[in-house]
Structure formats: structure tokens, C-alpha cells
Design a protein around this motif. Structure first.
Motif: not given
Length: 338
Positions: A69-76, A117-124, A172-179, A195-199
Motif C-alpha cells: 500500500h505504501g509503495d503504491a502511494i509513493n508511486t502515485g 498546506d492542509l485541508l481537513i474534512s470529516n470521514y464516516v 509539494e509539502l509532501l515532497k518537501e518533508c521527504g515522505i 510525518k508532514p505535520l511539522p511542515y
């Protein structure tokens, strides 16, 4: 450039991926949908190619060897062209009206040059096995439809942790934090969020139920029996988060407090599952995990042990175990997770 990239990691998802993809078809070409076929051996590849052929300006099918799963996200993320980035698991789906609203907000942010930097919404939680549907919102802790910072964040209850289902990060924030999420590892969504939170400097909360999180399938990674079987993966991710940062050095008090809270949650999940397994091997793993935290960061360890979980851990024997498991059972009934 697209406004929003939505990545759908797919591994043998032929039975349910259509619902996920169809929920994104809202008639806008500001969305980029990346279907990442992670080495599937069913008809996932064929379905992905059919969608790309039908919607060439909207959907791309990406085929890769299995990496998890993580590698698929990296690829995306590597293939993303959107200003913002969102992950949708292939067995989940979005509410279309909520997606339309969020897309318009993101477009407005870009057009007015607001650097969000970050948009937050609800989930169900959509737990069909126990017929439980529970919306997790943040309206008691966050300003609604206003740009805000960590300093403006209110108290987040234990049910209001910011999870992968609720976040849209600036690409770009995700890339900046080196995830870079580890391969062949479950539960990496925690790394993706943490990992991105401090950015993150600016946030925006939209009080809509965008993400529909389907749980209750017997083979699902969040099924309790599956999680116990994969406890080493949960422990691995928890240790990665422990090693990721020293929250005690973060100057912003509210961000520091939240990151510690997140680690408490991770320690809780691992501890509860190990206690539920209740074998000598599992109890030794529990001890080793807490010793790991203590050896890596004594100050953080002391901070975590101030939490309810930490206090309960220090109650030795059957009583402490019973209290922890009772709290877990009550939470499960209330929120419908696992």
C-alpha cells in the motif's frame, strides 16, 4: 496543472474498485485520478485500463510490481501533477457533493494565492458488519471554513485524531518533508499523516462527510484478528513514528501536544492488541515496545506515560489489563471501528 490528485492504490481490488472510482466522477477535469495497480493478479489491471480509455483526460492507470500500500502511494506521489494530494483506498469511496465543495474551495485557494498546506474534512465509519455508521467531525476543535494555524487549534478528543481519511495535503509539502513509505508494510497511513505535520503552517477545515471508510470485511487490514496476526507490522510503524521526530523539541505547544497524542494512540493500539492476544510472546513484545520508547526518548516516554494509557500500563497484572481492554471495548462500540 490539476487542482487535486486522488491516488487509488489497488491490489486485487476488482470486486469493489468501481465504486471508489465512480465516486470521483463529478464532471470536473480539475481532478486527476491515478489508479495504481500494485501487482494485482485479478482483473484490477483490466478495469484500470478500461477507465483510462474511457476518461483519458481524467484517469491514468499505473501498473507496477507489488510493493504494498505504501509503495503504491509513493508511486502515485511521483506521478502526481495536482496542487493537492489525496489518497482513496480502493474499498472506500467519496461523497460526491462533498467532493464538489472541497474542489471549489481548493480552486479558490489557488486563484487567490492563499498557500494552504492542509485541508481537513470529516470521514464516516461504514461498518456494515455491525450496521454502524459514525461520522467523525472536528467542529468542536477547529474553525470552520477559515484558514487557521496550530495556535488556533482547540482540544482534539481521542475520537478526533487527524487520519489519512480526513487529510488533503499540498503536494509539494509532501515532497518537501521527504515522505517515503516503506514497502510491504501495513498501517503506513499513520506515517503518511504524521510525518508532514511539522511542515504544516496553514490549515482549513470543511465540515462535510467526504470520506466513506468501509470496515467490517473479514480479510480487512483493520479487522481485529488480522491486526493481531500482523502485530509486528503495527509495532514497526509505531517505532518509525517514534524515530521520525522528537516532539519535545517542537516549539509550537499545540503541535507538540498533538504529535505526542498521536504517539499515545499508536502505543495504545499496539498495547491493546498484544494484551488481547495475551500470550507470553505478545506480552514480551509489549514490554519491548515500551522499553524501545524509553531507550529512544526518555522525556517522550515520561510524557506518554502521563496519559491514561501510560498510567494503566503501570498497573501491573490482571487489573491493568482489564481496565485497558474495557476502555477499548467501549470505544469500539461507540465509534464502530475494527
Amino acid at each position: 496543472m490539476k487542482v487535486l490528485t486522488i491516488v487509488i492504490p489497488c491490489y486485487n481490488s476488482a470486486a469493489y474498485m468501481n465504486r471508489a472510482i465512480d465516486s470521483l466522477l463529478i464532471g470536473s477535469e480539475d481532478i486527476e485520478i491515478l489508479i495504481v495497480n500494485d501487482g494485482s493478479v485479478d482483473n484490477t489491471s483490466k478495469i484500470a485500463d478500461e477507465y483510462e480509455s474511457k476518461y483519458p483526460n481524467l484517469i491514468r492507470a499505473i501498473h507496477k510490481e507489488n510493493g504494498g500500500h505504501g509503495d503504491a502511494i509513493n508511486t502515485g506521489l511521483k506521478h502526481s501533477t495536482g496542487m493537492y494530494f489525496k489518497v482513496l483506498d480502493s474499498d472506500d469511496w467519496f461523497d460526491k457533493e462533498s467532493l464538489k465543495k472541497i474542489l471549489n474551495i481548493l480552486k479558490n485557494m489557488i486563484n487567490t494565492s492563499n498557500k494552504l498546506d492542509l485541508l481537513i474534512s470529516n470521514y464516516v465509519y461504514e461498518n456494515v458488519s455491525i450496521n454502524k455508521f459514525k461520522s467523525i467531525n472536528y467542529r468542536s476543535a477547529m474553525p470552520i471554513e477559515k484558514i487557521f494555524t496550530w495556535e488556533n487549534l482547540g482540544h482534539l478528543r481521542n475520537s478526533q485524531n487527524i487520519l489519512m481519511h480526513s487529510v488533503i495535503y499540498r503536494t509539494e509539502l509532501l515532497k518537501e518533508c521527504g515522505i517515503e513509505l516503506p514497502k510491504h508494510t501495513f498501517y503506513v497511513d499513520n506515517i503518511f499523516v504524521y510525518k508532514p505535520l511539522p511542515y504544516v503552517k496553514t490549515m482549513y477545515y470543511v465540515d462535510v462527510d467526504l470520506y466513506r471508510y468501509f470496515i467490517g470485511r473479514d480479510d480487512q487490514s483493520v479487522n481485529e484478528k488480522v491486526m493481531i496476526k500482523r502485530i509486528d507490522q503495527q509495532i514497526k510503524v509505531t517505532k518509525i513514528l517514534i524515530d521520525c521526530y522528537d516532539p519535545m523539541l517542537i516549539s509550537c505547544k499545540k503541535l507538540r501536544k498533538y504529535m505526542i497524542k498521536y504517539l499515545v494512540m499508536m502505543m495504545t493500539v499496539s498495547t491493546v492488541l498484544l494484551l488481547k492476544d495475551n500470550t507470553e510472546k505478545s506480552l514480551n513484545k509489549k514490554k519491548e515496545l515500551w522499553n524501545y520508547l524509553n531507550s529512544k526518548n526518555k522525556k517522550l516516554y515520561l510524557e506518554v506515560t502521563k496519559s491514561f494509557l501510560g498510567l494503566m500500563i503501570q498497573i501491573r497484572g490482571i487489573l491493568g489489563r482489564k481496565i485497558i481492554l474495557l476502555g477499548y471495548t467501549l470505544s469500539r462500540k461507540v465509534f464502530g471501528f475494527n
